[in-house]
Write a protein that holds these residues in place. Structure first.
Motif, short mmCIF file in Angstrom:
data_model
loop_
_atom_site.label_atom_id
_atom_site.label_comp_id
_atom_site.label_asym_id
_atom_site.label_seq_id
_atom_site.Cartn_x
_atom_site.Cartn_y
_atom_site.Cartn_z
N UNK A 1 -12.34 36.43 -4.77
CA UNK A 1 -12.16 35.22 -4.00
C UNK A 1 -12.64 35.41 -2.57
N UNK A 2 -12.35 36.66 -2.03
CA UNK A 2 -12.55 36.80 -0.59
C UNK A 2 -14.01 36.65 -0.18
N UNK A 3 -14.97 37.09 -1.04
CA UNK A 3 -16.36 36.99 -0.59
C UNK A 3 -16.84 35.53 -0.58
N UNK A 4 -16.37 34.71 -1.54
CA UNK A 4 -16.80 33.30 -1.50
C UNK A 4 -16.16 32.58 -0.32
N UNK A 5 -14.91 32.96 0.03
CA UNK A 5 -14.26 32.38 1.22
C UNK A 5 -15.04 32.79 2.47
N UNK A 6 -15.40 34.08 2.52
CA UNK A 6 -16.16 34.56 3.69
C UNK A 6 -17.48 33.81 3.83
N UNK A 7 -18.16 33.60 2.68
CA UNK A 7 -19.45 32.89 2.71
C UNK A 7 -19.26 31.47 3.22
N UNK A 8 -18.19 30.83 2.73
CA UNK A 8 -17.89 29.45 3.16
C UNK A 8 -17.62 29.40 4.66
N UNK A 9 -16.77 30.34 5.12
CA UNK A 9 -16.41 30.37 6.55
C UNK A 9 -17.64 30.64 7.43
N UNK A 10 -18.47 31.56 6.97
CA UNK A 10 -19.66 31.92 7.72
C UNK A 10 -20.56 30.69 7.90
N UNK A 11 -20.72 29.94 6.79
CA UNK A 11 -21.56 28.74 6.81
C UNK A 11 -20.95 27.69 7.76
N UNK A 12 -19.62 27.52 7.65
CA UNK A 12 -18.94 26.54 8.50
C UNK A 12 -19.09 26.92 9.97
N UNK A 13 -18.93 28.22 10.29
CA UNK A 13 -19.05 28.67 11.67
C UNK A 13 -20.45 28.38 12.21
#
Ligand code: HEM
Length: 271
Positions: A1-13
């Protein structure tokens, strides 16, 4: 889960940084990017609206003072669950955004053991293992996470109380109120800690930056990680620099026979 969350957050940032700016001056560090700041203030606004409208519904005494803010009693009753839903959604994204730095570590246990010295302001410099967030901040985050789940479940049961058993509505009512009280207590401490108790913290949620001095005082391990420098050495160097500057000023004042200016000890000014 954590890598897809990180990818999402990175994109949002990245997306938010295209629309808003963070200017980092010399002697400062980037603390919270635009995305984090927008989320934080969405959480804060929706929380305050939920709290005020919730209090207004809960107590007839407050009803008179608070309901006009929301356009009267029935409108307050109508709006409150929607404020709650907005708060839950905003916090859900904040939860994901801060999930990684909010993991509990041994450094947090150490911080918690010394919490009294920070509350009493006896020790201004945090233990050197203190990272991006300290134990108190992490507790607050997890308190909000638990309360948000309680709010959501009990809130839905109270919202649709005509299709729910009476005892379940009664239990939900009590739990909803207890969660609100816990959140209110946390909120009061949080505002104090984020403003008066630690000068320089509030600007991290407005400009997005903090000074190096703030970072080596409150979050030394984070300072070490992002600058590659030793927080204690920099702190002591700054103490020496200020002491030296004071000596020069005092010498000058003595020779010119000027009245002494008192600006506190060098120690006070490097924190
Ligand atoms: C309205 C007044 C508020 C002020 C002045 C305020 C200020 C701040 C500041 C300056 C930070 C950054 C701390 C740091 O970087 O170390 C922060 C973080 C945070 N805020 Fe707020 N905030 C407010 C409301 C809220 C509300 C209503 C919530 C949630 C219900 C909230 C949840 C958080 C959380 C979870 C953090 C990260 C952990 C922490 O620093 O405690 N804040 N806030």
């Amino acid at each position: 889960m954590s890598s897809s969350v990180e990818r999402f957050d990175e994109k949002a940032r990245r997306t938010f940084s295209r629309h808003g700016q963070t200017v980092v001056h010399r002697g400062e560090l980037l603390r919270h990017p635009v995305y984090t700041r927008v989320l934080h203030w969405c959480v804060a606004i929706t929380f305050v609206l939920s709290l005020l409208s919730g209090f207004a519904i809960y107590s007839p005494w407050l009803y008179r003072w608070l309901t006009p803010l929301f356009g009267g009693g029935p409108t307050t009753r109508f709006l409150h669950p929607w404020f709650g839903v907005a708060f839950t959604i905003a916090f859900f994204f904040q939860f994901l955004n801060w999930f990684a730095p909010m993991r509990w570590t041994d450094a947090d246990k150490k911080w918690m053991r010394q919490v009294k010295t920070f509350v009493a302001n006896r020790e201004a410099v945090a233990p050197r293992e203190t990272g991006f967030f300290n134990g108190g901040q992490k507790l607050y985050y997890w308190l909000i996470a638990v309360c948000a789940v309680v709010f959501l479940i009990t809130g839905l049961l109270l919202w649709f109380d005509d299709v729910v058993a009476r005892w379940l509505v009664a239990v939900s009512y009590v739990l909803h109120g207890l969660a609100a009280l816990a959140m209110l207590a946390g909120f009061i401490i949080h505002i104090y800690e984020g403003t008066a108790a630690q000068p320089g913290t509030f600007q991290s949620m407005t400009n997005g930056t903090v000074t190096n001095k703030w970072a080596w005082t409150h979050h030394p391990a984070w300072y070490a990680r992002v600058t590659g420098r030793d927080p204690r050495e920099d702190y002591e160097r700054e103490c020496q620099r200020l002491a030296e500057r004071d000596r020069v000023v005092e010498d000058q004042e003595r020779t010119q026979d000027l009245p002494q200016a008192s600006a506190g000890t060098p120690d006070d000014r490097v924190r």
